[in-house]
Design a protein around this motif. Sequence first.
Motif, mmCIF file in Angstrom:
data_model
loop_
_atom_site.group_PDB
_atom_site.id
_atom_site.type_symbol
_atom_site.label_atom_id
_atom_site.label_comp_id
_atom_site.label_asym_id
_atom_site.label_seq_id
_atom_site.Cartn_x
_atom_site.Cartn_y
_atom_site.Cartn_z
ATOM 1 N N ASN A 689 1.006 -1.301 -0.152
ATOM 2 C CA ASN A 689 -0.171 -0.040 0.032
ATOM 3 C C ASN A 689 0.909 1.136 -0.057
ATOM 4 O O ASN A 689 0.546 2.345 -0.727
ATOM 5 N N ALA A 690 2.033 1.079 0.828
ATOM 6 C CA ALA A 690 2.870 2.515 0.921
ATOM 7 C C ALA A 690 3.309 2.609 -0.495
ATOM 8 O O ALA A 690 3.531 3.978 -0.817
ATOM 9 N N LYS A 692 2.156 1.752 -3.328
ATOM 10 C CA LYS A 692 0.934 1.898 -4.418
ATOM 11 C C LYS A 692 0.511 3.190 -4.185
ATOM 12 O O LYS A 692 0.212 3.868 -5.284
ATOM 13 N N TYR A 693 0.345 3.620 -2.936
ATOM 14 C CA TYR A 693 -0.413 5.020 -2.646
ATOM 15 C C TYR A 693 0.712 6.318 -2.617
ATOM 16 O O TYR A 693 0.477 7.138 -2.009
ATOM 17 N N ASP A 717 5.364 6.172 4.762
ATOM 18 C CA ASP A 717 5.664 6.629 3.351
ATOM 19 C C ASP A 717 5.329 8.226 3.019
ATOM 20 O O ASP A 717 5.120 8.847 4.212
ATOM 21 N N ILE A 722 -3.879 10.220 4.264
ATOM 22 C CA ILE A 722 -5.352 9.736 4.614
ATOM 23 C C ILE A 722 -6.047 10.699 5.419
ATOM 24 O O ILE A 722 -5.582 11.213 6.402
ATOM 25 N N ILE A 730 -10.986 2.951 6.842
ATOM 26 C CA ILE A 730 -9.981 2.368 5.806
ATOM 27 C C ILE A 730 -9.733 1.052 6.129
ATOM 28 O O ILE A 730 -9.624 -0.104 5.359
ATOM 29 N N TYR A 735 -13.984 -1.200 2.287
ATOM 30 C CA TYR A 735 -13.758 0.417 2.140
ATOM 31 C C TYR A 735 -12.719 0.966 1.569
ATOM 32 O O TYR A 735 -11.422 0.417 1.588
ATOM 33 N N ARG A 736 -12.693 1.895 0.643
ATOM 34 C CA ARG A 736 -11.777 2.368 -0.139
ATOM 35 C C ARG A 736 -12.075 3.896 -0.377
ATOM 36 O O ARG A 736 -13.239 4.405 -0.178
ATOM 37 N N LEU A 737 -10.892 4.848 -0.215
ATOM 38 C CA LEU A 737 -11.073 6.368 -0.390
ATOM 39 C C LEU A 737 -11.579 6.535 -1.759
ATOM 40 O O LEU A 737 -11.634 5.518 -2.501
ATOM 41 N N THR A 742 -7.486 9.194 -4.692
ATOM 42 C CA THR A 742 -6.517 8.110 -4.834
ATOM 43 C C THR A 742 -5.948 8.034 -6.178
ATOM 44 O O THR A 742 -5.219 7.202 -6.897
ATOM 45 N N GLY A 747 -7.795 -1.361 -6.424
ATOM 46 C CA GLY A 747 -7.755 -2.279 -5.066
ATOM 47 C C GLY A 747 -8.966 -2.884 -4.754
ATOM 48 O O GLY A 747 -9.913 -2.529 -5.489
ATOM 49 N N GLY A 749 -10.019 -3.218 -1.467
ATOM 50 C CA GLY A 749 -10.437 -2.745 -0.212
ATOM 51 C C GLY A 749 -10.593 -3.937 0.882
ATOM 52 O O GLY A 749 -11.196 -3.682 1.972
ATOM 53 N N LEU A 750 -9.681 -4.889 0.632
ATOM 54 C CA LEU A 750 -9.684 -5.802 1.534
ATOM 55 C C LEU A 750 -8.403 -5.954 2.519
ATOM 56 O O LEU A 750 -8.378 -6.652 3.458
ATOM 57 N N LEU A 752 -6.359 -3.993 4.248
ATOM 58 C CA LEU A 752 -6.410 -3.398 5.513
ATOM 59 C C LEU A 752 -7.312 -4.140 6.405
ATOM 60 O O LEU A 752 -7.134 -4.598 7.611
ATOM 61 N N PHE A 778 1.791 3.701 9.109
ATOM 62 C CA PHE A 778 0.777 2.473 9.675
ATOM 63 C C PHE A 778 1.518 1.808 10.640
ATOM 64 O O PHE A 778 2.705 1.528 10.200
#
Length: 802
Positions: A689-690, A692-693, A717, A722, A730, A735-737, A742, A747, A749-750, A752, A778
């Motif tokens: 995630n770090a 990717k985002y 990161d 967020i 999240i 759940y996705r932003l 983004t 993704g 949303g699974l 996290l 995180f």
Amino acid sequence: MTNILLVDDRPENLLALEAILEPLEQNLLYAHSGEEALRQLLQHDVAIILLDVQMPVLDGFETAMLIKQRERTKHIPIIFVTAISKDDEHVFRGYSAGAVDYVFKPFSPEVLRSKVAVFIELHEKTEQLRRQAEQLKEQELAELRRESEERYRFLAEAQPDQIWTAMPNGELDYVNQRALDYFDSAFSELVASGWTDVTHPEDLVRTVQLWQEALDTGNSYENELRLRRAADESYRWHLTRAVPMRDRRGEIVKWFGSNTDIEDRKSAEEAQRFLVDAGATLGGSLDYRTTLAALAKMAVPRIADWARVDIVEEGRLRTLAVEHVDQRKVELALELSRRYPEDPEAAQGPPLVLRTGESELISEISEERLSELAVDDLHLGLVRELGFQSYMGVPLVARGRTLGVISFVVAESGRRYGPADLALAEELARRASTAIENAQLYREAEERAQAARVLETVADGVFLVDSDGIVRLWNSAAEAITRLARGEVVGRPAEQVLPGWQDLAARVAVVGTPGPASATTFPLDLEGDERWLSISGVGFDEGTVYAFRDLTEERALEQIRQDLVSTVSHELRTPLAAIYGSALTLARNDLELEEAMHSKLLEVIVEESARLADIVNDLLLASQLDAGRLEPHVEPCDPHAIAAAVLDAARTHLPEGTRVSLDSADEGVPRVAADEGQLRQVLTNLIDNAVKYSPAGGDVYVRVAAAGEYVRFAVADEGLGIPAGEQNRIFEKFYRLDPDMTGGIGGTGLGLYISRELVRRVHGRIWVEPNRGRGSIFNVEIPAASEPPKGQKHRTRAKASA
Ligand code: ADP
């Protein structure tokens, strides 16, 4: 004849005196001594005593003294007769002893005779006078007696009671007019029968016994008995009392008696007793049929020869119970009501009572009236057989409604109902009605209490809003769902306690009868916590009952299902499209592909297939976690080694401009109690995630440090970061932003969600915080493993890093 007592100790003297006094033709009594003289005086009335002076034992003087001492004899004149004591001293003694004369021997017979004659005459005169006086007194007394008798009779005639007198032998000698009127008989008839003809047969033996006992002992007489009244042939209870009148010697001369009518008092007492008994019976059952049947049973024979209870069923009178003194006639009475049901329009009897709600009294049912009322000969026969002499019907009224009628009938007993009986019957009916009403109220209260108990246990929230919009009921489930306590809600306008009620009430479907009602779903905002409620209503006289249930959880699940479908379909479609496109291109034979392009397309297929596999893996993992099927295998693990391995793997596919580093080589970090594979998965998710985002690249570093009982992994990161409001959400499933934030990074949303669940299972925690400057950090904290002996630690560590 008058008695003359001659006293001398010598018989020849007595003989001489006898000869002298014989011509007087009086009764001569003789005594030979003073003692005998005294004895004679005890037995006879004596007009004069001729007493000798010289006598042995008691001489004349002593005898005279004794005579004078006695009241009865002191007035009797005494003439001393003596031959020797002529001296004055003796004469004086004689006179002072009470002598009227002193006669010396020898005396002249004539003189003595005439002296005696004078005393006899005097005596006779006195006697005559005494008799006259006595007669006079007698007459006066008789007059007085007559007067007092008259006065007494006058009094007796003025009495409201029956008054009588009887002779010592018990035979009547006077009865006042009131008694004669009551029995409608002449005095002579009454004397002849001595009450036996007018006394109730059941009371006769006792009465005769008691009266005889009084006559024998002379004690006063008291008895309660029924005497027949001639006017209506009815027997009425009387209290009879008689006291004896005695003369001076204590002999009974007369009995004075009275008969007091106590029928009213007795029936009032009986009525009171009856009502008390009835009260106990009526309170005995909650079933009104049982109650009324018991009532009919009680009424017979105490107030009726037969009784019937009819109640209204489907608008008609139906016979509920019948009782008859004669058990055999119960069937007859039932037969009557079966064969000849009451005509609802009848002008008399139970239908009339039912229609008017008022009682009916027919004291005397004549034979003509019976024939008039009879429908046919059989009817008349039945009615005659049952016997109808007097009737009363009273309504049973509960809560203003006539439930039925109780009928009381006199048949063979010969009674006649009067206003007092009717009053009793009405009171009885009133009590029966109250008992029925109480039973109904009790049942209703019981039902209500039961309903209330049920309401308290149902899972649905139930509340009642009355026609004024006031909340009247709020059950436990309503309290639990809305977190509004009953006290805050009940009695207040719904509008005030339920936010947006007016709006909602307009939307909720309210039906008229309980049954399937379409429910309306609406959100209820409870101090920031939004609950989704499904509500429906049923209207009734007093308002509306609403039932609602909390659909928040169901709604969330539904939302999740929808999210899953859209996310999964979208996420699967992207790699599928790439694979499909690449495969199609490779399959074309009209296109001459360069070698590089060829391998590029194959690479796309491999990469996108891997991505598909990842997505499917995540879905599987999430569903296993949801089902609680994924048990961690916890053992002490080296945190540093795990972090380093994950970073090494990440470095193999780092995008341009992104660097990853492990920011810690702290030797003092303890090992963690974790499932190594799962912990690896968590850290991989966070590092992926770090990277990717952080679309613009940057530094991603991982720091491992001891934190009290825990070991903390921080993945930092410099990416998109967020927003503060989303930092909790999240971690929710799917759940996705917002994609705008983004930049369309894909993704499911699974990641996290899975990470949080895995960390929770080993009693760790996970959260996010903003990184200084930009990006996020995180944090994952995993409990430190309890320290094993040193040597072992080194060995394990050496193995882990190998
Ligand atoms: P996915 O990454 O598959 O969408 P995740 O559960 O891993 O699902 O992440 C949920 C959401 O959290 C992401 O969609 C993203 O919007 C946000 N997010 C996760 N990690 C980061 C991060 N390091 N920086 C910014 N946003 C992030």
